[in-house]
Design an enzyme around this catalytic site. Sequence first.
Site, mmCIF file in Angstrom:
data_model
loop_
_atom_site.group_PDB
_atom_site.id
_atom_site.type_symbol
_atom_site.label_atom_id
_atom_site.label_comp_id
_atom_site.label_asym_id
_atom_site.label_seq_id
_atom_site.Cartn_x
_atom_site.Cartn_y
_atom_site.Cartn_z
ATOM 1 N N TRP A 102 -2.205 8.500 -8.116
ATOM 2 C CA TRP A 102 -1.971 7.941 -6.782
ATOM 3 C C TRP A 102 -3.115 7.053 -6.313
ATOM 4 C CZ3 TRP A 102 2.671 7.251 -5.489
ATOM 5 C CH2 TRP A 102 3.655 8.192 -5.775
ATOM 6 N N ASP A 173 -6.182 9.237 1.349
ATOM 7 C CA ASP A 173 -4.763 9.558 1.188
ATOM 8 C C ASP A 173 -4.628 11.075 1.056
ATOM 9 O OD1 ASP A 173 -2.189 10.021 0.360
ATOM 10 O OD2 ASP A 173 -2.262 8.696 -1.396
ATOM 11 N N LYS A 197 5.304 16.468 1.638
ATOM 12 C CA LYS A 197 4.673 17.489 0.802
ATOM 13 C C LYS A 197 4.265 18.691 1.650
ATOM 14 C CE LYS A 197 4.303 14.135 -2.469
ATOM 15 N NZ LYS A 197 3.764 12.798 -2.628
HETATM 16 C C1 LIG Z 1 3.609 11.548 -2.981
HETATM 17 C C2 LIG Z 1 2.344 10.825 -2.820
HETATM 18 C C3 LIG Z 1 2.318 9.464 -2.483
HETATM 19 C C4 LIG Z 1 3.573 8.639 -2.314
HETATM 20 O O1 LIG Z 1 4.206 9.018 -1.158
HETATM 21 P P1 LIG Z 1 5.501 8.226 -0.603
HETATM 22 O O2 LIG Z 1 5.691 8.871 0.721
HETATM 23 O O3 LIG Z 1 6.605 8.485 -1.585
HETATM 24 O O4 LIG Z 1 5.164 6.806 -0.523
HETATM 25 C C5 LIG Z 1 1.089 8.861 -2.307
HETATM 26 N N1 LIG Z 1 -0.051 9.555 -2.457
HETATM 27 C C6 LIG Z 1 -0.066 10.858 -2.777
HETATM 28 C C7 LIG Z 1 -1.375 11.568 -2.918
HETATM 29 C C8 LIG Z 1 1.128 11.537 -2.969
HETATM 30 O O5 LIG Z 1 1.127 12.838 -3.286
#
Ligand SMILES: *Cc1c(COP(=O)(O)O)cnc(C)c1O
Length: 361
Positions: A102, A173, A197
């Site tokens: 990511w 993030d 998540k």
């Molecule tokens: C799942 C995830 C993403 C992508 O998320 P979306 O909402 O599908 O754009 C980005 N960064 C991390 C750390 C993730 O776990």
Amino acid sequence: MKKTINFSAGPAILPHDVLKQAQSELLNWHQTGCSVMELSHRGKDFEQCALEATQDLRELLNIPENYHILFLQGGARSQFAGVPLNILSNHTSADYIISGYWSKCAADEAEKYCQVNRINVKTVHEEKIGIKSFNQWQLTSDSAYVHYCPNETIEGLAIFDDPQFNDRIIVADFSSCILSKPIDVTRYGIIYAGAQKNIGPSGVTIVIVREDLLGKAKRELPSVLDYTIQTKHDSMFNTPPTFAWYMSGLVFKWLKQLGGLTIMEQRNRSKAQMLYQYIDQSDFYSNNIATENRSIMNVPFVCAHEEFDTMFVAEAAQHGIIGVKGHRIVGGIRASIYNAMDLDGVQCLIEFMKEFERVKG
Ligand SMILES: *Cc1c(COP(=O)(O)O)cnc(C)c1O
């Protein structure tokens, strides 16, 4: 109904009590005679709901008043572009710490808008993947900000300590670890996270942005991604994802009721510890992350032989254990054990793992 235990990485399990409450008020929310998702985002009922969710999140994460909390759309990936376009200002480069899938995706997207300095911080030591100590992270000095990902969802690789970046603007993030433990928000310029998540349903993306970073947006930045515009409109410049916002609010109340993030961290640590301990004492399962960087949210592992991984996923499903297939880029097995997963769920998984190992091992 047969009980299913869901270890999906995202969209992921939600607290049972929250789903029950949503169900009970689905057709008649707050005596409106309507479902929350049928009501105007500008009506006083939804405005109150939105405000409470925002305040509860502020309380849970101890977010100071000089930070704005936005409930946007587009997922975490939209912020891969939103971040540079909002805060690059007259800088031409940004530092990206690369620790996994990511963080690399975030860097790839940012590269459309600026020069990206990629700082690879992964190490491999005795076949275990770890993270270099902070003093070996070679930041540049004149970039706009430093971006990193504290929990790499796919690899199950976490950076637990607060990186020491002196006075640099830190963007993080937190998609798969927000609300898993208390954090010091004041260390960050921007925190963002897709909700699906560890918060609520997919469709809402949380952005926590420090006041002084507003007003620096590039002209070409789409208005819906503009933190300044969205702040002025309380995240209602465009129609917000009202149902996802409402559900997130219920999760915040659930977290508060359980005692907040210190308690959640203890719960999360004991769940993860139990699972890693079982994996470590077994000759059949293994996890390739250095002990100090093992995620407490996503626990990937493999069986002694690759062909068992597929069998594991299929047979687990027959036992009501779902969502354990590893991400397609790494394969293997992964159990995501977010806030809403309880200790019993993890125990059931371990019981199944024991049985599988007994038969196949
Ligand atoms: C799942 C995830 C993403 C992508 O998320 P979306 O909402 O599908 O754009 C980005 N960064 C991390 C750390 C993730 O776990």
